[in-house]
Design an enzyme around this catalytic site. Structure first.
Site: not given
Length: 528
Positions: A368-370, A347
């Site tokens: 979280f999503e870096q 991702r």
């Protein structure tokens, strides 16, 4: 000579073991993925990265873990024909609680596919596994006491409630009663237990004094694994607390190992502060030789407690060279790179055959999503550069080069888009502001057409970005920035900063559309 540190740039909490003629060191990775670094050597001087074993969501998922949490203090051992890796996943930093979960994974080879984890306990952090000569296995960790003043067993710091030990069996789990075997010296903050056996004694190594300049390796011993343990007559085996000016500071947290010839070695972590007392390389790994006295206690070879910068060995360290990485034709990420927290890297990025395509997700400050792909800073002076091909549609999208410690300590040069300017390079920092994470902008530079080359030059306490588009020569942009921010001591300081400086490639898309940028190459060039 063994030139300390042997593992440079963010390699703390070294657990060392030997299998035949090969030595292995496992170090903490905290919020960086994959989890745990294992280096290998046959000469104790030159080390290579052998594996990062925690690679699957079933083994490690750190989304939401705060900065400097995640994987703390692994312990690597070998017994029964396989490797055993014990580690903590720490889910909370601030407040009274730690929420630290301890696991064991195994594998026949370091490079192989490690097992799914077995949860052992959650009573504290810094776990280790001791394999006794009779085949029994003992699990140790420090116990965390959340109840406040006057409740703990060591008054120097109530929350560090001693080292607990319990028998553990691979099929039956924990057995018998929990025994508190050691509550530490007056220095307190007692953690990182490791046991070994020699000449009928059980020797216990612990770390004390915190992760800063009071850090130390403390030792105790007992005739029985469950105690009672008597303190080393010098209390500490290693510390630089009284060695102001010594190039290796913050010395502590290590483990004993013997050569095939029976000579003793002890690993340790250390920091190398620059003028002004900041450690951009974080906590690194060193090795010291120890000798055994007539009283049955080990001490540093040569005397004293501050470990030497150079230790006798039979090999010479290979010089560090520049690392040039083209992403064209690559099927896997080069081994020096890691990302943050998530076990689902698809991702965040993928290799297209032509480039490393980073998909913009959440902000640089996300837990979280870096979408940040970076490598360690390993030298006090270096240059790093990347070439990025991207066309952001607005100021909510950006991609570029970043020097990064955590969400409140970074400098970034980002290709973005501003109304009235068009595609441009924006320089932005978070200058250690916690808990606000306020941003400081250093200006915007219009960019021409074509791919963008961004370079950062770092020398000690100073760093500066450079940029070029197409065939233009690089030109300096923005001010000289304070590199001291990107260190253990920046921002909240050493006792809340357990990693080290990274430099890497980043992209974000705050619209949520998953806009991406193609990175063609990345270069890292050590300085003088």
């Amino acid at each position: 000579m063994i030139e300390n540190p042997v593992l440079r740039g963010f390699n703390p909490d070294p657990s060392i073991c030997r299998v035949g003629e090969v030595y292995y060191i496992a170090t903490s990775t905290f919020e960086w993925y994959p989890g745990v670094q294992i280096h290998r050597s046959t000469d104790l001087v030159n080390w290579e990265l052998a594996a990062r074993p925690l690679r699957r969501a079933s083994q490690l998922d750190m989304r939401g873990n705060p900065d400097s949490c995640g994987v703390w203090a692994p312990c690597l051992s070998h017994a029964d024909g396989r490797f055993w890796l014990v580690y903590t996943d720490v889910k909370r930093f601030d407040g009274a609680f730690k929420d630290a979960h301890n696991y064991i994974v195994t594998c026949e080879t370091v490079e192989g596919e490690w097992s799914d984890p077995v949860h052992v306990n959650s009573s504290g952090f810094d776990p280790s596994l001791f394999h006794d000569a009779d085949g029994r296995k003992w699990f140790l960790n420090m116990r965390w006491n959340h109840r406040g003043r006057g409740t703990g067993l060591n008054p120097a710091h109530d929350s560090f409630d001693g080292i607990e030990l319990q028998e553990w069996h691979p099929e039956r789990g924990l057995l018998g009663e929990v025994v508190t075997i050691f509550t530490g010296s007056g220095l307190g903050l007692t953690e990182a237990p490791h046991l070994f056996r020699r000449d009928g004694w059980y020797y216990l190594t612990v770390a004390e004094g915190g992760t800063g300049y009071d850090h130390a390796v403390t030792m105790a011993r007992s005739r029985a694994v469950t105690g009672p343990y008597e303190m080393h007559p010098d209390v500490h085996l290693m510390t630089a607390r009284a060695a102001a000016g010594h190039p290796l500071q913050r010395v502590g947290h290590g483990q004993y190992v013997e050569t095939p010839e029976g000579e003793g070695l002890h690993s340790f972590l250390c920091g190398r502060p620059l003028e002004g007392g900041f450690c951009p390389l974080g906590r690194e790994t060193g090795l010291a030789r120890v000798v055994w006295g007539a009283d049955g206690w080990p001490r540093l070879e040569g005397g004293g407690m501050a470990p030497p910068v150079a230790v006798r060995a039979a090999a010479r360290r290979r010089p560090d060279g520049a690392v040039h990485r083209s992403f064209q034709g690559r099927a896997e990420l080069p081994p020096e790179f890691q990302w943050l927290r998530t076990p689902y890297p698809d991702r965040l990025f993928r290799l297209t055959g032509q480039a490393l395509r980073i998909t913009g997700r959440e902000s640089i400050g996300s837990w979280f999503e870096q979408a940040l792909v970076a490598r360690r800073q390993e030298h006090h002076a270096y240059a790093a550069a990347t070439v990025v091909d991207c066309d952001p549609a607005g100021w909510q999208q950006g991609a570029g080069l970043v020097t990064y410690y955590n969400r409140h300590k970074f400098h970034a040069a980002l290709v973005t888009h501003e109304a009235g300017v068009g595609r441009c390079l924006t320089l932005v920092s978070c200058l250690g502001d916690w808990p606000g994470e306020a941003l400081t902008f250093h200006g915007t530079v219009p960019l021409g057409a074509g791919v963008v080359r961004i370079e950062v030059q770092v020398e000690g306490a100073a760093q500066r970005f450079h940029v070029a588009t197409g065939a233009e020569p690089l030109r300096a942009v923005g001010p000289v920035l304070d590199a001291r921010i990107i260190s253990d001591e920046g921002g909240r300081g050493e006792h809340a900063s357990f990693t080290g400086a990274f430099v890497g490639m980043v992209a974000y898309d705050l619209t949520g559309r998953g806009w991406g940028a193609d990175f063609l190459r990345f270069d890292y060039i050590p300085g003088a």
